[in-house]
Structures are given as C-alpha cells and as structure tokens.
Design an enzyme around this catalytic site. Structure first.
Site, PDB file in Angstrom:
ATOM      1  N   HIS A   1       0.854  -1.194   0.000  1.00  0.00           N
ATOM      2  CA  HIS A   1       0.000   0.000   0.000  1.00  0.00           C
ATOM      3  C   HIS A   1       0.887   1.240   0.000  1.00  0.00           C
ATOM      4  CE1 HIS A   1      -2.883   3.027   1.361  1.00  0.00           C
ATOM      5  NE2 HIS A   1      -3.825   2.193   0.928  1.00  0.00           N
TER       6      HIS A   1
ATOM      7  N   CYS B   1      -3.714   2.488  -4.664  1.00  0.00           N
ATOM      8  CA  CYS B   1      -4.680   3.294  -3.902  1.00  0.00           C
ATOM      9  C   CYS B   1      -4.683   4.700  -4.500  1.00  0.00           C
ATOM     10  CB  CYS B   1      -4.299   3.314  -2.422  1.00  0.00           C
ATOM     11  SG  CYS B   1      -5.414   4.336  -1.427  1.00  0.00           S
TER      12      CYS B   1
ATOM     13  N   HIS C   1      -7.628   0.229  -4.420  1.00  0.00           N
ATOM     14  CA  HIS C   1      -8.469   1.077  -3.572  1.00  0.00           C
ATOM     15  C   HIS C   1      -8.796   2.275  -4.448  1.00  0.00           C
ATOM     16  CE1 HIS C   1      -6.354  -0.221   0.464  1.00  0.00           C
ATOM     17  NE2 HIS C   1      -6.993  -1.225  -0.120  1.00  0.00           N
TER      18      HIS C   1
ATOM     19  N   ASP D   1     -12.752   3.242  -1.038  1.00  0.00           N
ATOM     20  CA  ASP D   1     -11.912   3.501   0.132  1.00  0.00           C
ATOM     21  C   ASP D   1     -12.654   4.492   1.015  1.00  0.00           C
ATOM     22  OD1 ASP D   1      -9.684   3.166   1.716  1.00  0.00           O
ATOM     23  OD2 ASP D   1      -8.244   3.643   0.167  1.00  0.00           O
ATOM     24  N   HIS D   2     -11.933   5.145   1.892  1.00  0.00           N
ATOM     25  CA  HIS D   2     -12.565   6.066   2.842  1.00  0.00           C
ATOM     26  C   HIS D   2     -13.786   6.772   2.257  1.00  0.00           C
ATOM     27  CE1 HIS D   2      -8.166   6.527   4.388  1.00  0.00           C
ATOM     28  NE2 HIS D   2      -8.587   5.288   4.400  1.00  0.00           N
TER      29      HIS D   2
ATOM     30  N   TYR E   1     -14.912   4.827   7.386  1.00  0.00           N
ATOM     31  CA  TYR E   1     -15.344   3.447   7.169  1.00  0.00           C
ATOM     32  C   TYR E   1     -16.796   3.169   7.556  1.00  0.00           C
ATOM     33  CZ  TYR E   1     -10.699   2.241   5.645  1.00  0.00           C
ATOM     34  OH  TYR E   1      -9.541   2.163   4.910  1.00  0.00           O
TER      35      TYR E   1
HETATM   36  C1  CS2 Z   1      -5.771   2.909   4.836  1.00  0.00           C
HETATM   37  C2  CS2 Z   1      -4.550   2.178   5.351  1.00  0.00           C
HETATM   38  O1  CS2 Z   1      -5.826   4.035   2.874  1.00  0.00           O
HETATM   39  C3  CS2 Z   1      -6.036   2.978   3.402  1.00  0.00           C
HETATM   40  O2  CS2 Z   1      -6.470   2.030   2.782  1.00  0.00           O
HETATM   41  O3  CS2 Z   1      -6.933   2.539   5.428  1.00  0.00           O
HETATM   42  O4  CS2 Z   1      -4.725   1.997   6.711  1.00  0.00           O
HETATM   43  C4  CS2 Z   1      -4.206   0.848   4.733  1.00  0.00           C
HETATM   44  O5  CS2 Z   1      -5.136  -0.096   5.094  1.00  0.00           O
HETATM   45  C5  CS2 Z   1      -2.846   0.335   5.158  1.00  0.00           C
HETATM   46  O6  CS2 Z   1      -1.891   1.327   5.007  1.00  0.00           O
HETATM   47  C6  CS2 Z   1      -2.426  -0.884   4.387  1.00  0.00           C
HETATM   48  O7  CS2 Z   1      -1.380  -1.536   5.024  1.00  0.00           O
HETATM   49 MN    MN Z   2      -5.952   2.838   0.511  1.00  0.00          MN
END
Ligand code: CS2
Ligand code: MN
Length: 358
Positions: A210, A248, A275, A320-321, A334
């Site tokens: 990530h 991501c 993500h 994601d978020h 979340y």
């Molecule tokens: C976060 C991180 O952006 C994301 O997805 O929620 O906490 C992510 O899960 C970790 O960095 C992955 O190891």
């Molecule tokens: Mn992410």
C-alpha cells in the site's frame, strides 16, 4: 472471463459497526477484505485463527478476498537486530494463509504511522463530514506530542496506526529511525521481500504494498512508496509477479504530480488490489476525501477505472474512505453508506467501460 471483484473492507466483529449482513446487501459485493484485528505486528497467525475468521465471513454468505493488512514489524522496516526472527514469523503467517486458501496480502512499509490526516470530521456544505489533510496543520505539530494533539480532535476514535499503546512508545519509535533514510528503507524492503518470495511462490500469495499516505515524508520520517519512479524501482528490485502493488488512488493522488492512469498502466501485471477513491484539493496543501464521484473531486474516476480495465486488472477492488452521511456513526472513513455508494458507482463505471469495449 475473469474480471475485477468488488469488495468492502470489514473491521471485524469487535470493532466494526458495519455488519457482514449489511455488506452482503450492497449490490455486487461478495468479498470482504479483513484482518485479525487483535493480532500485533510480528505475531504468527495460527491456521486455527485464520479458519475461524474465514468461517465467520463465509457463514454470512461472503468470502475473504484478501487480507489488509499483515503489518510489518518496525524491526523489519529498520533492519534491526531481530528482523530475521520477525520475518520468520511473517513467513509462517503467509504459509498459514496460503494453506487456508487466502492469496492476497496488503501491507505497507510506512515508518511509525499509517495514514495521516489532520481532521477526521471536516464539515462540508452538504452537512456530510470527511477526513481532511492540511500541511500547515502538520507542520505546526511537535512530532513527540503528535498523539495528544491529534487525539483531541477525534471524538474518541483514532486512526489505524495511532493506537494509544503505540503512542506510548512514539519517542522510541522515532529514535529507531534516526539513521534510516530512503536508501536504507529501500534496502530493508528488498531484504524483506527477497526472504518472503519463496513462500509466496509456493502458496501463490500476491503481496500488494500500500502506498504511503500522504505520499511524502511527514514528521521527518522517510517514506518511499510515493510515486511512479519509486514503485517501479521496487518492482524491479525484486522482479517477481508476487511482489505487487495495492493501487490506492487516494494515497498516490495526494501528490498532484502523480498521474494516476499513467501509473496504473506502468504497473500492468503487478496491481493485485485496488483502492479507488477521490480527493478534492482546495489548495495544493489542503485536501479532503470527497465522494467517489468524479464531479465531487479532483480526479477523473472514469479514467482511473478505464486504465485498470485496459491493463486487464482482475483482482479485488474496494471503495476507500467514505464520507459520513445520513447521520451514520462509524469509524471515520469506514461507514457503510458512502462506501456502498462508492462501490455502486465504481461498478457502474466498470460496466460501462466493459460494454463500451465490446
Ligand atoms: C488505509 C490504510 O488508505 C487505506 O487504505 O486505510 O490503513 C491501509 O489499510 C494500510 O496502510 C495498508 O497496510
Ligand atoms: Mn488505501
């Protein structure tokens, strides 16, 4: 035909307000991404615990599409004296996951902290609240007092990686990194990957790093998984398809110089997990986590999904978020509602892209 699998992250029975039963009702979501939330970095996960976690998810009609995350102990990141025994433990966990038929592991190599935001509930004009980041606010913090400064802002909820137990040791953790620069961190990552690749090959486990979030150094700590140049360096330094990426968009996208569709294309064959979320920049040093829709933020989400489609991406993907909407009370980023909207929107984009390509 194999295609992408839409998933949702689930924080487990003790912590998550969103139940598996609710996740199951989101159209098109069959898989969840989860982890053993009560395990500490460095511990071996037993087959039995993994089996229990799987059974719980499967009892609700879903399946585990991957683990986010198996966290990497700081001794491994810093190349400390005990790193080999922690890597042995990591290998044992990967082996047990493989034996239980789990083949995707997301992790990160961020020193000390996981993702960093300066506000967990910034209010937007429509009344929703979102996670936000402001560089000036970060610059004003004293690293050793970070926890106190940020904890006060969270209404009792904390970001992953910012747990109080961890923050008690924040000074020691900073000390561990005093001689670690980007080059050393790269070296330690290479060492780790070379040692785990054999077990990944044997059990077909896709490792998916990530990105660091935000994608630059914060609090003076080194950060390397931040841009195209560095991620390609990482792919080449351990040139094995099991050494892959979590793409991501919201994390790489924190740096406006990152061209997201171009990065996706350059990582063909190595993106094992995606993500996908949007950000809205109010200035180059201030952004907030907008709704997933292109028109609400800075990124062209159609182009991001199209790039994933065109490289033949076929792994798990998740919104994601999300924003906090409709009065929901949940872990910042979340909740159920906005992530469900995000999943549905991304599914819609994908269907249109797929049909348009026929
Ligand atoms: C976060 C991180 O952006 C994301 O997805 O929620 O906490 C992510 O899960 C970790 O960095 C992955 O190891
Ligand atoms: Mn992410």
């Amino acid at each position: 035909m194999k295609t992408m699998e839409m998933t949702l992250r689930w924080y487990g029975p003790q912590f998550d307000t969103v139940t598996l039963q609710k996740i199951r009702q989101i159209p098109g979501v069959k898989g969840v991404i989860t982890t053993l939330y009560d395990s500490a970095p460095g511990e071996v996960w037993s087959r039995e615990r993994i089996r229990e976690m799987k059974a719980e998810v499967e009892a609700s009609g879903l399946y585990i599409a991957g683990i986010e995350s198996v966290n990497v102990h700081e001794e491994i990141k810093t190349g400390g004296a005990n790193r080999d025994s922690y890597i042995d433990n990591y290998i044992a966990t990967l082996k047990h996951l493989g034996q239980e038929d789990i083949h995707l592991v997301c992790y990160n190599f961020m020193p000390v902290f996981d993702w960093t935001r300066t506000e967990l509930a910034r209010k937007r004009p429509d009344g929703s609240t979102v996670l936000a980041y402001n560089q000036e606010a970060v610059d004003a913090l004293n690293p050793e007092k970070i926890f106190e400064s940020i904890a006060g802002d969270t209404n009792g909820t904390i970001m992953p990686g910012w747990e109080p137990e961890r923050m008690e040791h924040v000074k020691e953790l900073f000390d561990m990194y005093k001689d670690i620069d980007d080059e050393k961190l790269f070296k330690n990552l290479k060492y780790f990957l070379e040692r785990i690749m054999p077990v990944c090959d044997k059990y077909n486990i896709n490792m998916a790093i990530h990105p660091d979030d935000p994608a630059w150094s914060v609090f003076g700590l080194p950060r390397i998984i931040i841009n195209k140049k560095n991620i390609l360096r990482m792919m080449q330094m351990v040139d094995n398809p099991h050494n892959g990426v979590t793409f991501c968009s919201g994390s790489y996208g924190t740096n406006l110089e990152n061209d997201l569709p171009d990065m996706i294309r350059s990582l063909k064959g190595r993106i094992h997990f995606a993500h996908v979320r949007n950000l809205r920049f109010n200035s180059p040093t201030d952004f907030e986590e907008a709704a997933h829709l292109s028109s609400d933020g800075t990124f062209d989400m159609y182009e991001i999904m199209k790039a994933l489609y065109e490289i033949g991406f076929e792994g798990p993907i998740r919104p994601d978020h999300g924003r906090m909407i409709w009065g929901e009370v949940a872990m910042p980023g979340y909740g159920l509602y906005d992530r469900a909207l995000g999943a549905t929107y991304l599914n819609g984009l994908w269907e249109a892209i797929e049909k348009g390509a026929r």
